[in-house]
Scaffold this motif. Structure first.
Motif, PDB file in Angstrom:
ATOM      1  N   ARG A   7       0.632  -1.080  -0.036  1.00  0.00           N
ATOM      2  CA  ARG A   7       0.060  -0.259   0.403  1.00  0.00           C
ATOM      3  C   ARG A   7       0.897   1.214   0.054  1.00  0.00           C
ATOM      4  N   ARG A   8       0.630   2.292  -0.546  1.00  0.00           N
ATOM      5  CA  ARG A   8       1.246   3.371  -0.810  1.00  0.00           C
ATOM      6  C   ARG A   8       1.756   4.091   0.568  1.00  0.00           C
ATOM      7  N   TYR A   9       3.016   4.284   0.504  1.00  0.00           N
ATOM      8  CA  TYR A   9       3.854   4.816   1.569  1.00  0.00           C
ATOM      9  C   TYR A   9       4.077   3.910   2.675  1.00  0.00           C
ATOM     10  N   SER A  10       4.240   2.720   2.400  1.00  0.00           N
ATOM     11  CA  SER A  10       4.475   1.737   3.384  1.00  0.00           C
ATOM     12  C   SER A  10       6.047   1.444   3.184  1.00  0.00           C
ATOM     13  N   LEU A  11       6.707   1.175   4.294  1.00  0.00           N
ATOM     14  CA  LEU A  11       8.024   0.988   4.402  1.00  0.00           C
ATOM     15  C   LEU A  11       8.226  -0.459   4.012  1.00  0.00           C
ATOM     16  N   VAL A  12       9.294  -0.652   3.359  1.00  0.00           N
ATOM     17  CA  VAL A  12       9.765  -1.877   2.819  1.00  0.00           C
ATOM     18  C   VAL A  12      11.289  -1.727   2.549  1.00  0.00           C
ATOM     19  N   ASP A  13      12.141  -3.091   3.021  1.00  0.00           N
ATOM     20  CA  ASP A  13      13.273  -3.070   2.755  1.00  0.00           C
ATOM     21  C   ASP A  13      13.733  -3.653   1.432  1.00  0.00           C
ATOM     22  N   VAL A  14      14.618  -3.238   0.675  1.00  0.00           N
ATOM     23  CA  VAL A  14      14.742  -3.798  -0.601  1.00  0.00           C
ATOM     24  C   VAL A  14      16.165  -4.183  -0.922  1.00  0.00           C
ATOM     25  N   PHE A  26      15.545  -2.961  -7.867  1.00  0.00           N
ATOM     26  CA  PHE A  26      15.629  -3.817  -6.733  1.00  0.00           C
ATOM     27  C   PHE A  26      14.698  -5.153  -6.876  1.00  0.00           C
ATOM     28  N   LYS A  27      14.935  -5.895  -5.810  1.00  0.00           N
ATOM     29  CA  LYS A  27      14.174  -7.084  -5.276  1.00  0.00           C
ATOM     30  C   LYS A  27      13.631  -6.806  -4.040  1.00  0.00           C
ATOM     31  N   THR A  46      21.955  13.403  -6.993  1.00  0.00           N
ATOM     32  CA  THR A  46      23.486  12.508  -6.917  1.00  0.00           C
ATOM     33  C   THR A  46      23.473  11.769  -8.366  1.00  0.00           C
ATOM     34  N   SER A  47      24.864  11.426  -8.392  1.00  0.00           N
ATOM     35  CA  SER A  47      25.101  10.616  -9.708  1.00  0.00           C
ATOM     36  C   SER A  47      25.013   9.369  -9.539  1.00  0.00           C
ATOM     37  N   PRO A  48      24.865   8.657 -10.451  1.00  0.00           N
ATOM     38  CA  PRO A  48      24.729   7.002 -10.178  1.00  0.00           C
ATOM     39  C   PRO A  48      25.803   6.472  -9.657  1.00  0.00           C
ATOM     40  N   ALA A  49      27.130   7.157  -9.626  1.00  0.00           N
ATOM     41  CA  ALA A  49      28.114   6.716  -8.818  1.00  0.00           C
ATOM     42  C   ALA A  49      27.979   6.498  -7.256  1.00  0.00           C
ATOM     43  N   ASP A  50      27.171   7.693  -6.739  1.00  0.00           N
ATOM     44  CA  ASP A  50      26.789   7.690  -5.393  1.00  0.00           C
ATOM     45  C   ASP A  50      25.544   6.719  -5.057  1.00  0.00           C
ATOM     46  N   TRP A  51      25.096   6.361  -5.976  1.00  0.00           N
ATOM     47  CA  TRP A  51      23.831   5.426  -5.740  1.00  0.00           C
ATOM     48  C   TRP A  51      24.046   4.045  -4.891  1.00  0.00           C
ATOM     49  N   PRO A  52      23.266   3.517  -4.052  1.00  0.00           N
ATOM     50  CA  PRO A  52      23.393   2.287  -3.550  1.00  0.00           C
ATOM     51  C   PRO A  52      23.822   1.190  -4.517  1.00  0.00           C
ATOM     52  N   VAL A  53      24.773   0.275  -4.005  1.00  0.00           N
ATOM     53  CA  VAL A  53      25.157  -0.715  -5.087  1.00  0.00           C
ATOM     54  C   VAL A  53      24.513  -2.133  -5.031  1.00  0.00           C
ATOM     55  N   ALA A  54      24.620  -2.943  -5.920  1.00  0.00           N
ATOM     56  CA  ALA A  54      24.109  -4.327  -6.077  1.00  0.00           C
ATOM     57  C   ALA A  54      24.529  -4.937  -4.663  1.00  0.00           C
ATOM     58  N   GLY A  55      23.307  -5.574  -3.968  1.00  0.00           N
ATOM     59  CA  GLY A  55      23.407  -6.441  -2.636  1.00  0.00           C
ATOM     60  C   GLY A  55      23.128  -5.649  -1.752  1.00  0.00           C
ATOM     61  N   GLN A  56      23.188  -4.351  -1.678  1.00  0.00           N
ATOM     62  CA  GLN A  56      23.009  -3.406  -0.552  1.00  0.00           C
ATOM     63  C   GLN A  56      21.714  -3.467  -0.250  1.00  0.00           C
ATOM     64  N   ILE A  57      21.108  -3.344   1.070  1.00  0.00           N
ATOM     65  CA  ILE A  57      19.740  -3.383   1.596  1.00  0.00           C
ATOM     66  C   ILE A  57      19.333  -2.005   1.883  1.00  0.00           C
ATOM     67  N   VAL A  58      18.218  -1.505   1.424  1.00  0.00           N
ATOM     68  CA  VAL A  58      17.857   0.169   1.547  1.00  0.00           C
ATOM     69  C   VAL A  58      16.658  -0.083   1.904  1.00  0.00           C
ATOM     70  N   THR A  59      16.013   0.899   2.915  1.00  0.00           N
ATOM     71  CA  THR A  59      14.683   0.952   3.344  1.00  0.00           C
ATOM     72  C   THR A  59      14.217   2.009   2.563  1.00  0.00           C
ATOM     73  N   CYS A  60      12.967   1.802   1.915  1.00  0.00           N
ATOM     74  CA  CYS A  60      12.289   2.672   1.069  1.00  0.00           C
ATOM     75  C   CYS A  60      10.903   2.934   1.389  1.00  0.00           C
ATOM     76  N   ILE A  61      10.048   3.752   0.760  1.00  0.00           N
ATOM     77  CA  ILE A  61       8.654   3.486   0.957  1.00  0.00           C
ATOM     78  C   ILE A  61       8.169   3.249  -0.446  1.00  0.00           C
ATOM     79  N   ARG A  72       7.001   0.339  -7.484  1.00  0.00           N
ATOM     80  CA  ARG A  72       7.682   1.735  -7.365  1.00  0.00           C
ATOM     81  C   ARG A  72       7.972   2.139  -5.967  1.00  0.00           C
ATOM     82  N   ALA A  73       9.104   2.759  -5.699  1.00  0.00           N
ATOM     83  CA  ALA A  73       9.557   2.989  -4.434  1.00  0.00           C
ATOM     84  C   ALA A  73      10.488   4.387  -4.747  1.00  0.00           C
ATOM     85  N   SER A  74      10.709   5.076  -3.061  1.00  0.00           N
ATOM     86  CA  SER A  74      11.404   6.028  -3.108  1.00  0.00           C
ATOM     87  C   SER A  74      12.317   5.678  -1.940  1.00  0.00           C
TER      88      SER A  74
END
Length: 155
Positions: A7-14, A26-27, A46-61, A72-74
């Motif tokens: 549901r919109r704006y729920s937290l999810v780790d990707v 992401f998955k 930010t540039s793509p060089a500063d983006w999270p890298v493959a394998g990294q876990i990121v909390t999104c909404i 779709r996430a932010s």
């Protein structure tokens, strides 16, 4: 995962899978994939060089489900902060849209907003939006007239 989990704006780790021309893929779990648009990777440019890298876990909404079925996430920290700070981010942002677009019609409406638990998180979120945006501009207007005790809580 079920539709309820997205549901919109729920937290999810990707888990970051890779970079795309338009953002990050992401998955969430086996068989559930998604993307973060490049505009939603960070609160700052930010540039793509500063983006999270493959394998990294990121909390999104979550922002919803794209037509192709991907989530779709932010990953913008202001969005994650807001989702963690209010009971119902969707309802809070709908209320904010009314405040932003209509302004306050009466003094009691203004006082009601200042008294709400959502006022500080919403103003924090809004002032982190892009320079010149309606959200950031309206937040500055509200902050300029809010009581000093609340302004100090903004930090």
């Amino acid at each position: 995962m079920t539709e309820r989990n997205f549901r919109r704006y729920s937290l999810v780790d990707v888990e970051i899978v890779g970079h795309l021309a338009y953002g990050i893929s992401f998955k969430v779990e086996e068989g559930v994939t998604g993307f973060i648009d490049k505009a939603d990777v960070s609160d700052t440019s930010t540039s793509p060089a500063d983006w999270p890298v493959a394998g990294q876990i990121v909390t999104c909404i979550t922002l919803g489900i794209a037509r192709d079925g991907r989530v779709r996430a932010s990953a913008r920290q202001s969005d994650v902060f807001l989702a963690r700070s209010v009971d119902n981010p969707d309802q809070a942002l709908r209320r904010w849209a009314v405040i932003r677009d209509r302004k306050f019609a009466t003094l009691p409406e203004l006082e009601e907003f200042f008294a709400s638990r959502e006022s500080i998180p919403l103003l924090e979120w809004a002032r982190r939006q892009r320079v010149g945006s309606a959200d950031r501009t309206r937040a500055a207007e509200i902050i300029s007239i809010m009581p000093d005790e609340l302004r100090r809580r903004l930090g």
